[in-house]
Design an enzyme around this catalytic site. Sequence first.
Site, PDB file in Angstrom:
ATOM      1  N   HIS A 243     -10.040  -6.903 -13.061  1.00 61.42           N
ATOM      2  CA  HIS A 243      -9.679  -6.306 -11.775  1.00 61.42           C
ATOM      3  C   HIS A 243      -9.385  -7.402 -10.766  1.00 61.42           C
ATOM      4  O   HIS A 243     -10.287  -8.029 -10.231  1.00 61.42           O
ATOM      5  CB  HIS A 243     -10.821  -5.383 -11.293  1.00 61.42           C
ATOM      6  CG  HIS A 243     -10.466  -4.611 -10.071  1.00 61.42           C
ATOM      7  ND1 HIS A 243     -11.295  -4.504  -8.977  1.00 61.42           N
ATOM      8  CD2 HIS A 243      -9.351  -3.912  -9.759  1.00 61.42           C
ATOM      9  CE1 HIS A 243     -10.699  -3.774  -8.065  1.00 61.42           C
ATOM     10  NE2 HIS A 243      -9.525  -3.409  -8.506  1.00 61.42           N
TER      11      HIS A 243
ATOM     12  N   GLU B 144     -12.920  -9.224 -11.105  1.00 57.97           N
ATOM     13  CA  GLU B 144     -14.052  -8.534 -11.719  1.00 57.97           C
ATOM     14  C   GLU B 144     -13.713  -8.288 -13.192  1.00 57.97           C
ATOM     15  O   GLU B 144     -12.688  -7.664 -13.501  1.00 57.97           O
ATOM     16  CB  GLU B 144     -14.300  -7.189 -11.029  1.00 57.97           C
ATOM     17  CG  GLU B 144     -14.813  -7.319  -9.607  1.00 57.97           C
ATOM     18  CD  GLU B 144     -14.936  -5.978  -8.890  1.00 57.97           C
ATOM     19  OE1 GLU B 144     -15.866  -5.815  -8.092  1.00 57.97           O
ATOM     20  OE2 GLU B 144     -14.090  -5.085  -9.114  1.00 57.97           O
TER      21      GLU B 144
HETATM   22  P1  NAD Z   1       2.801  -0.516  -8.125  1.00 55.88           P
HETATM   23  O1  NAD Z   1       3.249   0.898  -8.005  1.00 55.88           O
HETATM   24  O2  NAD Z   1       3.169  -1.474  -7.047  1.00 55.88           O
HETATM   25  O3  NAD Z   1       3.349  -1.125  -9.497  1.00 55.88           O
HETATM   26  C1  NAD Z   1       3.325  -0.448 -10.719  1.00 55.88           C
HETATM   27  C2  NAD Z   1       4.549  -0.889 -11.512  1.00 55.88           C
HETATM   28  O4  NAD Z   1       4.432  -0.402 -12.826  1.00 55.88           O
HETATM   29  C3  NAD Z   1       5.852  -0.362 -10.959  1.00 55.88           C
HETATM   30  O5  NAD Z   1       6.726  -1.424 -10.697  1.00 55.88           O
HETATM   31  C4  NAD Z   1       6.393   0.546 -12.058  1.00 55.88           C
HETATM   32  O6  NAD Z   1       7.792   0.536 -12.145  1.00 55.88           O
HETATM   33  C5  NAD Z   1       5.730  -0.071 -13.256  1.00 55.88           C
HETATM   34  N1  NAD Z   1       5.674   0.817 -14.409  1.00 55.88           N
HETATM   35  C6  NAD Z   1       5.667   2.174 -14.452  1.00 55.88           C
HETATM   36  N2  NAD Z   1       5.630   2.593 -15.727  1.00 55.88           N
HETATM   37  C7  NAD Z   1       5.666   1.502 -16.524  1.00 55.88           C
HETATM   38  C8  NAD Z   1       5.645   1.296 -17.920  1.00 55.88           C
HETATM   39  N3  NAD Z   1       5.643   2.321 -18.765  1.00 55.88           N
HETATM   40  N4  NAD Z   1       5.656   0.021 -18.386  1.00 55.88           N
HETATM   41  C9  NAD Z   1       5.699  -1.017 -17.550  1.00 55.88           C
HETATM   42  N5  NAD Z   1       5.702  -0.867 -16.182  1.00 55.88           N
HETATM   43  C10 NAD Z   1       5.680   0.366 -15.698  1.00 55.88           C
HETATM   44  O7  NAD Z   1       1.236  -0.445  -8.326  1.00 55.88           O
HETATM   45  P2  NAD Z   1       0.142  -1.601  -8.049  1.00 55.88           P
HETATM   46  O8  NAD Z   1      -0.314  -1.476  -6.662  1.00 55.88           O
HETATM   47  O9  NAD Z   1       0.678  -2.878  -8.524  1.00 55.88           O
HETATM   48  O10 NAD Z   1      -1.038  -1.106  -8.977  1.00 55.88           O
HETATM   49  C11 NAD Z   1      -1.055  -1.300 -10.359  1.00 55.88           C
HETATM   50  C12 NAD Z   1      -2.468  -1.162 -10.886  1.00 55.88           C
HETATM   51  O11 NAD Z   1      -3.317  -2.105 -10.224  1.00 55.88           O
HETATM   52  C13 NAD Z   1      -3.092   0.193 -10.643  1.00 55.88           C
HETATM   53  O12 NAD Z   1      -3.929   0.496 -11.725  1.00 55.88           O
HETATM   54  C14 NAD Z   1      -3.931  -0.036  -9.403  1.00 55.88           C
HETATM   55  O13 NAD Z   1      -5.031   0.843  -9.326  1.00 55.88           O
HETATM   56  C15 NAD Z   1      -4.405  -1.452  -9.637  1.00 55.88           C
HETATM   57  N6  NAD Z   1      -4.785  -2.207  -8.429  1.00 55.88           N
HETATM   58  C16 NAD Z   1      -4.059  -2.123  -7.309  1.00 55.88           C
HETATM   59  C17 NAD Z   1      -4.424  -2.885  -6.194  1.00 55.88           C
HETATM   60  C18 NAD Z   1      -3.627  -2.830  -4.921  1.00 55.88           C
HETATM   61  O14 NAD Z   1      -4.143  -3.215  -3.880  1.00 55.88           O
HETATM   62  N7  NAD Z   1      -2.368  -2.405  -4.961  1.00 55.88           N
HETATM   63  C19 NAD Z   1      -5.539  -3.720  -6.258  1.00 55.88           C
HETATM   64  C20 NAD Z   1      -6.250  -3.813  -7.451  1.00 55.88           C
HETATM   65  C21 NAD Z   1      -5.874  -3.042  -8.528  1.00 55.88           C
END
Ligand code: NAD
Length: 533
Positions: A128, A140
């Site tokens: 994480h 994490e």
């Molecule tokens: P985001 O929406 O910015 O990015 C997700 C990306 O995944 C998109 O670009 C999308 O096109 C892509 N995607 C969709 N389907 C796909 C597939 N089949 N194969 C490959 N790529 C694919 O989301 P994010 O904010 O980057 O979050 C991603 C993960 O990280 C989530 O699980 C979220 O909970 C976790 N997270 C987010 C944060 C935050 O602050 N944004 C912090 C820690 C953890």
Amino acid sequence: MSKIVVIGGGTMGAGIAFVAAAAGFDVDLVEPDFAAQERAKKRIAKDAERASAPDAPARVQYYSQLQPGEALAAIEAVPERLELKREIFAQMVKAFDANTLLATNTSSLAVSDIADGLPNPERVLGLHFFNPPAAMKLVEIVQGEQTAQEAIERAREVVLRLGKTPVLAADTPGFIVNRIARPYYLQAMRAYQAGIAPIEDLDRLARGAGFRMGPFELMDLIGMDVNLATTQSVYERTDEDRFEPVAVQQEMVAQGRLGRKSGAGFYDYARGVVPHDDGVPQPAAEVNRDERVVIIGFAGLAQEMFERLQRAYADVQLWEDEDTIGEIPDDATIVFDVGDGASDRGAVVEALDARLAPEAVIFVDAYASDLRTMAKRLAHPERIVGYGILSALEHQRVVEIVDADETSDDALEVAQDLFESIGCGVVLVEDAAGLFLGRTIGSIVNEAVYAVQEEIASPQDIDLAMCLGTNYPRGPIAWGQEIGGDRVRRILTRLAAEDGAAFAPSRALWVLDVQPGDDQQQNDNLADVKLGW
Ligand code: NAD
């Protein structure tokens, strides 16, 4: 093997890909959406420029589908939907051999649910990262039900090679940081709903206690919807009343008041972010010769007040022996009672009230004492000033002072002068158990002790995680040790009596009072707390 595969090139995926490339790994970034891929390229170029890592972007290869091959670790960062993540993991299992670590960056899903039913689930775990990955030091490592210890050790090495600091968390809702940080937001909003003080003042108190941002400005920055979603997820998965979302936030989200991104949240951003003035008063240049000051207490805060007040007042005495309170000079004009921090001072204040001239002002620790009940028993309740100092002025630039109905304006003015003369800011708050800092910081400490008790993480990892993941000035366990378990318990017991059993102190708070000196024993005690029941 020096390849890391990142699946999903959004906010987190692009950031993680940059971190890995900057650390010297070859990176495959899998992102099916062409526009998202272009955005990821730009983000990585920007991160590289900011970090002066010009070689990093060339180490990233872009793909629209997962490529089978060898890799040290594959990190999934696709949108937060269980079914999608399970589908991606099914592909990951096929694409890589059993030596590749398979990691999810999920914030709110259970790693064990993602791993469920996969072949070799012992190498599936959570990594994480925090947003933005390039800047945030913490990762994490989340151990699912089936994750092997050996996979955890390998993950630790990978995180270190990425230049990040690993902590180990159990596969529980919110892991360490998102869980232990909840009271900062929730208790702040409850204090606001209870009308303790305006948000500007509450944020100022928090910054005065060392937080980089107050809870309200921070929620506005994070986004009210994102913050609420995290709370909801932790609440739904734990079913603990402590995490129940607060009405004011739900209403704000429903109205689209999401914080900075929507132009308004708790604050209005029509004219941008208004800088705050956190200047603290200059200590008095002239020594006050009018007052006769007595401080009641022993060591700690009493000693600190004594030293500071001696520079501002000509006549200051430290009264260490509580048994001789009947001998305190009856012409004292200011009596500052510190007490033991954990018990009600009603009886002592009653004795002082009977002894001192009516104009004398008496300062009482408002975290430990019930001022309302006390006031009913006094001849001169108007001279009582409740103050809130959690442990030491050294760590608290702003003191909360109770603006009680009974307290006279004259007494409040004496309080303002006294604290300003020793270089402390003052914020007036309504009388409520724990005031603001006692309530919020006490609840964070409590949550951290629950987390140790429930074996979510070690005390050391909790402190490290909260300092690196949320910029807390001190880890909550160390902070609790400084405040004292008895004192935290006292604050929370009063809070629970006023606001409901959901705030009840953990039964393990006593562990904070195990004498240091033998750190190992203390940590063993913290870790063994579960054995107590
Ligand atoms: P985001 O929406 O910015 O990015 C997700 C990306 O995944 C998109 O670009 C999308 O096109 C892509 N995607 C969709 N389907 C796909 C597939 N089949 N194969 C490959 N790529 C694919 O989301 P994010 O904010 O980057 O979050 C991603 C993960 O990280 C989530 O699980 C979220 O909970 C976790 N997270 C987010 C944060 C935050 O602050 N944004 C912090 C820690 C953890």
